[in-house]
Scaffold this motif. Structure first.
Motif, mmCIF file in Angstrom:
data_model
loop_
_atom_site.group_PDB
_atom_site.id
_atom_site.type_symbol
_atom_site.label_atom_id
_atom_site.label_comp_id
_atom_site.label_asym_id
_atom_site.label_seq_id
_atom_site.Cartn_x
_atom_site.Cartn_y
_atom_site.Cartn_z
ATOM 1 N N ASP A 528 18.231 -80.830 50.562
ATOM 2 C CA ASP A 528 19.088 -80.675 49.270
ATOM 3 C C ASP A 528 19.124 -81.982 48.541
ATOM 4 O OD1 ASP A 528 21.221 -82.280 50.321
ATOM 5 O OD2 ASP A 528 22.534 -80.571 50.634
ATOM 6 N N ASP A 574 21.772 -76.311 43.265
ATOM 7 C CA ASP A 574 22.532 -76.754 44.478
ATOM 8 C C ASP A 574 22.635 -75.137 45.257
ATOM 9 O OD1 ASP A 574 23.202 -78.624 46.115
ATOM 10 O OD2 ASP A 574 25.474 -78.240 45.741
ATOM 11 N N ASN A 575 21.660 -74.256 44.889
ATOM 12 C CA ASN A 575 21.623 -73.084 45.658
ATOM 13 C C ASN A 575 20.341 -73.234 46.683
ATOM 14 O OD1 ASN A 575 23.706 -71.688 44.305
ATOM 15 N ND2 ASN A 575 22.400 -71.091 42.480
ATOM 16 N N VAL A 589 17.564 -65.762 46.267
ATOM 17 C CA VAL A 589 18.323 -67.053 45.985
ATOM 18 C C VAL A 589 19.892 -66.798 46.434
ATOM 19 C CG1 VAL A 589 18.918 -68.577 44.049
ATOM 20 C CG2 VAL A 589 16.840 -67.511 44.174
ATOM 21 N N ASP A 591 23.807 -68.665 47.244
ATOM 22 C CA ASP A 591 24.720 -69.653 47.104
ATOM 23 C C ASP A 591 24.930 -70.273 48.570
ATOM 24 O OD1 ASP A 591 26.552 -68.242 48.291
ATOM 25 O OD2 ASP A 591 27.723 -67.910 46.362
ATOM 26 N N ARG A 592 25.882 -71.118 48.595
ATOM 27 C CA ARG A 592 26.165 -71.941 49.882
ATOM 28 C C ARG A 592 26.954 -71.475 50.540
ATOM 29 N NH1 ARG A 592 24.560 -78.003 50.148
ATOM 30 N NH2 ARG A 592 22.772 -78.081 49.048
ATOM 31 N N LEU A 597 22.328 -64.541 45.257
ATOM 32 C CA LEU A 597 22.687 -64.306 43.783
ATOM 33 C C LEU A 597 21.613 -63.461 42.954
ATOM 34 C CD1 LEU A 597 23.362 -67.922 43.497
ATOM 35 C CD2 LEU A 597 24.985 -66.111 43.427
#
Length: 686
Positions: A528, A574-575, A589, A591-592, A597
């Motif tokens: 990342d 940041d995904n 996709v 998220d953390r 998403l």
């Protein structure tokens, strides 16, 4: 600062070394202004009271210094002069241990005496009585008749008699006010010339080694010959010292002139800066007006285009709806006739209507139904330059089109791989490719920018441990210079820059179970924006985020995911993008926290059963590239925004079995591991 005090030197105890704690500073209303003369405090601007001098030669009242020190932290070891900001070291006794320039002290005494004696009718009270509380029978203080300059006291008759009886004060000179007013006693003789360490000793010598005056006791104790060069403190010595001071003062006149010139130049530059800022402000206001004008114009044009677009599409939809309703009415009638005539009609009636009914039903077949508007084009905003001066301002203009498709032209091909998988494109332009050959060779191949094989890194279990099978899958080069890779075993393995094996790490599930405890397989791997490793466990379907630090890894977080994370890429938002070519055959996709998403659905031209997404990578602008290695093999482009995702098109079909993908640093090229070869494509906007 010196040890003794006279008209030639300071007096202070030895200063201590700054221990790193906060230094004291003094703040005045205007620290750049010099005091009116030497005898006024640089802080309160009043006549010095119990003065202390700093190393920069500026003097202040002791009380003023103590008040300012109170605002600083305890244990300060230096303070900053409010006049010139020069640092002065403090001893353990603080500002009270600072000395005072003897000449300044005498000048201050002269000014004080002159001011006190200027009015002959003014009464001066005994300061000794005030301190000791020894007042007259009436309770009032006694009027002073003499002045002791050594003690800085005004004395009444009683205190004068007692003062002369003290052994320590026997050398003190007491002068009556009449003597001082008469001018018989030159004030220039009222100089404190007794030793501060030895109160009953007169300063009669001078240490040339330390540049301080001294008494006879100091000469044999602290400044002993021959270590220290000594001389008598007489007129000749004073004249010699004065000569040196005057020579330096004359030389410094040129410095003063230069400083004055620089101050004047600074003032001039400040005035120019003010004028330039005012001019720039006018320009900015003009730009603001232009910006708002252009923005309003663009807004109106965008609204017009949007209305035009809406009207155009709505008209198409209405026409389509009318045609569909007509077709539906015609179809209903044709079907009704077809059912009724076949059930109730005679042979003649069936034969008579056969041609019309069959023609109508065939004409209304599913294959021949037309849908003029299968989907609406997306309304996006494309940035354009306004061309305004000074400030590079951007306006947003509406464009009614999908983002541009990026065509890819192959410019290079190299490598001799057996089963190439993941690839990492380093900032220096080299490539690291994961490759395994059957059950015997497991390597990372390092290629130069030209495609020349520079080295191989052995990842086999004999070299790195960790299970019978150890074929590599994904690889990254961390900003710390170390290489990290995943493969068949349940570990993330770390290698030095030269390829030597360092250590291996386990991933941890959200349930705090180590991957080596359940014989999991880790495959997906990416970095990342903070340099953390994003690792995919395909057996247990979770993603771990881990922070490497000096042969040690800290697990930041883990989250379960709905598909096997075979390949991973980080997005600029940041995904995380995960793809699975295996059982789910999907791209998500997330998220953390693991929340999905968006889903990157297969293109319309690719059936789900032929959608096998492998490598994924994302650009800084949100363009996502997905490799499909079965059926309609190729590289496919998507656009991902914070609010939506949509398919753009196929970038290239010039691949046979694509796996790993990697973008160059400038994002103008794409590297593809095409099973046995590495192919480099140049990206062009169609």
């Amino acid at each position: 600062m010196r040890e003794d005090s006279s008209q030639f030197a300071f007096y202070t105890q030895a200063s201590i070394v700054n221990d790193g704690r906060k230094e004291a500073s003094i703040t005045t209303s205007d620290s750049s202004v010099e005091p009116a003369d030497l005898v006024h405090c640089g802080s309160c601007r009043k006549l010095l009271q119990d003065p202390r001098s700093l190393s920069c030669l500026h003097s202040f009242c002791l009380k003023c210094l103590q008040q300012h020190i109170e605002y600083a932290e305890k244990g300060v070891t230096s303070l900053s002069c409010p006049t010139c900001s020069t640092e002065t070291k403090l001893s353990s006794g603080g500002v009270a241990d600072l000395g005072v320039i003897a000449f300044v002290s005498r000048q201050r005494n002269e000014r004080q005496v002159r001011d006190k004696l200027a009015d002959e009718d003014a009464k001066i009270m005994c300061t000794n009585c005030e301190e000791t509380g020894d007042a007259s029978s009436s309770g009032r203080l006694n009027e002073a008749v003499t002045r002791c300059f050594e003690c800085d006291e005004y004395l009444c008759e009683s205190c004068t008699k007692m003062h002369k009886t003290f052994k320590l004060a026997k050398h003190h000179q007491l002068f009556t006010f009449d003597e001082l007013r008469s001018g018989k006693v030159p004030l220039s003789l009222l100089n404190q010339n007794t030793c501060k360490k030895h109160k009953d000793e007169i300063l009669m010598f001078y240490c040339e080694t330390c540049d301080v005056p001294m008494c006879s006791k100091c000469a044999v104790i602290a400044h002993r010959h021959p270590e220290h060069k000594q001389a008598e403190l007489d007129n000749a010595a004073a004249e010699r010292l004065s000569k040196t001071i005057l020579e330096l003062e004359r030389e410094s006149s040129q410095v003063a002139i230069k400083v004055d010139e620089l101050i004047a130049l600074n003032d001039e530059l400040e005035q120019k800066l003010t004028a330039a800022s005012a001019k720039a402000l006018c320009g900015i206001d003009k730009i603001k007006s232009q910006f708002l004008e252009n923005l309003e114009k663009t807004y109106k044009e965008s609204i017009d285009k949007l209305n035009q677009y809406e009207d155009q599409k709505r008209e198409i939809l209405r026409k389509n709806l009318t045609k569909l309703k007509n077709d539906r009415a015609r179809l209903s009638t044709s079907r009704m006739i077809a059912r009724d005539v076949t059930q109730k009609g005679s042979e003649y009636e069936i034969a008579a209507v056969y041609a019309d009914v069959t023609h109508s039903l065939k004409e209304l077949s599913v294959q021949k139904l037309e849908t003029p508007l299968t989907k609406l084009s997306r309304v996006i905003f494309r940035r354009i330059e306004t061309g305004t001066p000074v400030i590079n301002t951007r306006l947003f203009a509406t464009e009614f089109m999908d983002p541009p498709l990026m065509k890819m032209n192959k410019v290079k091909e190299f490598g001799n791989l057996k089963n190439g998988r993941g690839i990492f494109w380093t900032e220096t332009g080299s490539y690291i490719v994961a490759n395994y050959n059957g059950w015997s060779e497991y390597h990372y191949h390092v290629y130069s920018d030209e495609g020349e094989l520079k080295s191989t890194i052995d990842t086999g279990f004999r070299a790195t441990g960790g299970g019978r099978e150890s074929y590599p899958w994904c690889v990254v080069l961390h900003p710390n210079g170390h290489i990290f890779g995943t493969g068949k075993p349940q570990y993330v393995k770390e290698y030095n820059e030269d390829g030597t094996y360092v250590i291996r790490y386990s991933t941890w599930s959200p349930d705090n179970v180590a991957s080596d405890a359940d014989d999991s397989t880790v495959q997906g791997l990416a970095l990342d924006k903070d340099g953390n490793l994003i690792v995919g466990n395909v057996t247990k379907k979770y993603v771990s985020i881990m922070k490497p630090d000096c042969n040690y890894i800290t697990s930041i977080t883990s989250m379960y995911v709905p598909i096997q994370p075979c390949f991973i890429s980080a997005t600029p938002l940041d995904n995380i993008i995960i793809s699975s070519y295996d059982e789910e055959r999907a791209v998500h996709v997330i998220d953390r926290t693991g929340k999905v998403l968006f889903t990157l659905d297969p293109p319309d031209e690719i059936p789900q059963k032929l959608w096998y997404p492998t490598g994924v990578c994302s650009s800084k602008k949100g363009d996502v590239f997905v490799a499909n290695y079965v059926g309609k093999v190729g590289i496919y482009q998507y656009q991902v925004t914070p609010d939506d995702v949509w398919y753009i098109g196929c970038n290239t079909n010039d691949v046979t079995q694509p796996w790993g993908l990697a973008l160059s640093k400038d994002e103008k090229k794409l590297a593809v591991v095409d099973n046995t070869r590495v192919k480099i494509f140049e990206i062009n906007i169609d």
